[in-house]
Scaffold this motif. Structure first.
Motif, mmCIF file in Angstrom:
data_model
loop_
_atom_site.group_PDB
_atom_site.id
_atom_site.type_symbol
_atom_site.label_atom_id
_atom_site.label_comp_id
_atom_site.label_asym_id
_atom_site.label_seq_id
_atom_site.Cartn_x
_atom_site.Cartn_y
_atom_site.Cartn_z
ATOM 1 N N MET A 1 0.840 -1.196 0.000
ATOM 2 C CA MET A 1 0.000 0.000 0.000
ATOM 3 C C MET A 1 0.874 1.244 0.000
ATOM 4 O O MET A 1 1.939 1.281 0.646
ATOM 5 C CB MET A 1 -0.912 0.010 1.225
ATOM 6 C CG MET A 1 -1.888 -1.148 1.280
ATOM 7 S SD MET A 1 -3.055 -1.159 -0.100
ATOM 8 C CE MET A 1 -3.924 0.396 0.164
ATOM 9 N N SER A 2 0.402 2.256 -0.696
ATOM 10 C CA SER A 2 1.190 3.484 -0.825
ATOM 11 C C SER A 2 0.289 4.701 -0.794
ATOM 12 O O SER A 2 -0.892 4.627 -1.127
ATOM 13 C CB SER A 2 1.958 3.497 -2.151
ATOM 14 O OG SER A 2 2.786 2.370 -2.280
ATOM 15 N N TRP A 3 0.890 5.811 -0.426
ATOM 16 C CA TRP A 3 0.270 7.132 -0.574
ATOM 17 C C TRP A 3 1.069 7.901 -1.628
ATOM 18 O O TRP A 3 2.305 7.952 -1.567
ATOM 19 C CB TRP A 3 0.297 7.905 0.741
ATOM 20 C CG TRP A 3 -0.650 7.403 1.768
ATOM 21 C CD1 TRP A 3 -0.371 6.592 2.828
ATOM 22 C CD2 TRP A 3 -2.057 7.676 1.841
ATOM 23 N NE1 TRP A 3 -1.513 6.346 3.548
ATOM 24 C CE2 TRP A 3 -2.558 6.995 2.973
ATOM 25 C CE3 TRP A 3 -2.941 8.435 1.068
ATOM 26 C CZ2 TRP A 3 -3.916 7.060 3.344
ATOM 27 C CZ3 TRP A 3 -4.270 8.486 1.438
ATOM 28 C CH2 TRP A 3 -4.748 7.808 2.558
ATOM 29 N N TYR A 4 0.347 8.483 -2.561
ATOM 30 C CA TYR A 4 0.917 9.389 -3.545
ATOM 31 C C TYR A 4 0.247 10.754 -3.371
ATOM 32 O O TYR A 4 -0.813 10.869 -2.758
ATOM 33 C CB TYR A 4 0.644 8.897 -4.969
ATOM 34 C CG TYR A 4 1.479 7.723 -5.404
ATOM 35 C CD1 TYR A 4 1.212 6.443 -4.934
ATOM 36 C CD2 TYR A 4 2.536 7.890 -6.299
ATOM 37 C CE1 TYR A 4 1.980 5.355 -5.342
ATOM 38 C CE2 TYR A 4 3.301 6.809 -6.718
ATOM 39 C CZ TYR A 4 3.019 5.550 -6.239
ATOM 40 O OH TYR A 4 3.785 4.488 -6.657
ATOM 41 N N ARG A 5 0.873 11.771 -3.930
ATOM 42 C CA ARG A 5 0.241 13.083 -3.933
ATOM 43 C C ARG A 5 0.521 13.790 -5.253
ATOM 44 O O ARG A 5 1.505 13.494 -5.931
ATOM 45 C CB ARG A 5 0.711 13.934 -2.759
ATOM 46 C CG ARG A 5 2.169 14.359 -2.806
ATOM 47 C CD ARG A 5 2.530 15.087 -1.513
ATOM 48 N NE ARG A 5 3.923 15.532 -1.505
ATOM 49 C CZ ARG A 5 4.521 16.070 -0.454
ATOM 50 N NH1 ARG A 5 3.844 16.236 0.691
ATOM 51 N NH2 ARG A 5 5.780 16.452 -0.524
#
Length: 117
Positions: free
Chosen positions: A34-38
């Motif tokens: 799982m990852s967070w991108y912006r």
């Protein structure tokens, strides 16, 4: 039906904190990195932080190291991003990503974070 639903975004003053959540359904959450991108206006999407399937390893962009913490709860099928000491340059739409392979990857709809006085 696969769903990734982000929440927790909003307007915060510089130096403040926010906690983003990403709740997953429709797939085996614990099988996925799982990852967070912006993505800020006029810029490309960038990786903020990632966490492996069982949460044993994490990765952070240099710009957020020491300020942001990624975590996950495989019982609740939820990933989190605790963001502290927020800066105006952290303003962006934040997206949740689930990836198991090149052809098994999903995105959420995004949640807006605005850091401004």
């Amino acid at each position: 039906q696969v769903q990734l639903v982000e929440s927790g975004g909003g307007l915060v003053q510089p130096g403040g904190s926010l906690r983003l959540s990403c709740t997953a359904s429709g797939f085996t959450f614990s099988d996925y990195t799982m990852s967070w991108y912006r993505q800020a206006p006029g810029k490309g999407r960038e990786l903020v932080a990632a966490i492996t399937e069982l949460g044993g390893d994490t990765t952070y962009a240099d710009s957020v190291k020491g300020r942001f913490t990624i975590s996950r709860d495989n019982v609740k099928n939820t990933m989190y991003l605790q963001m502290n000491s927020l800066k105006p340059e952290d303003t962006a739409a934040y997206y949740c990503n689930a990836r198991r392979s090149a052809w098994q990857a999903y995105w959420g709809q995004g949640t807006q974070v605005t850091v401004s006085s």
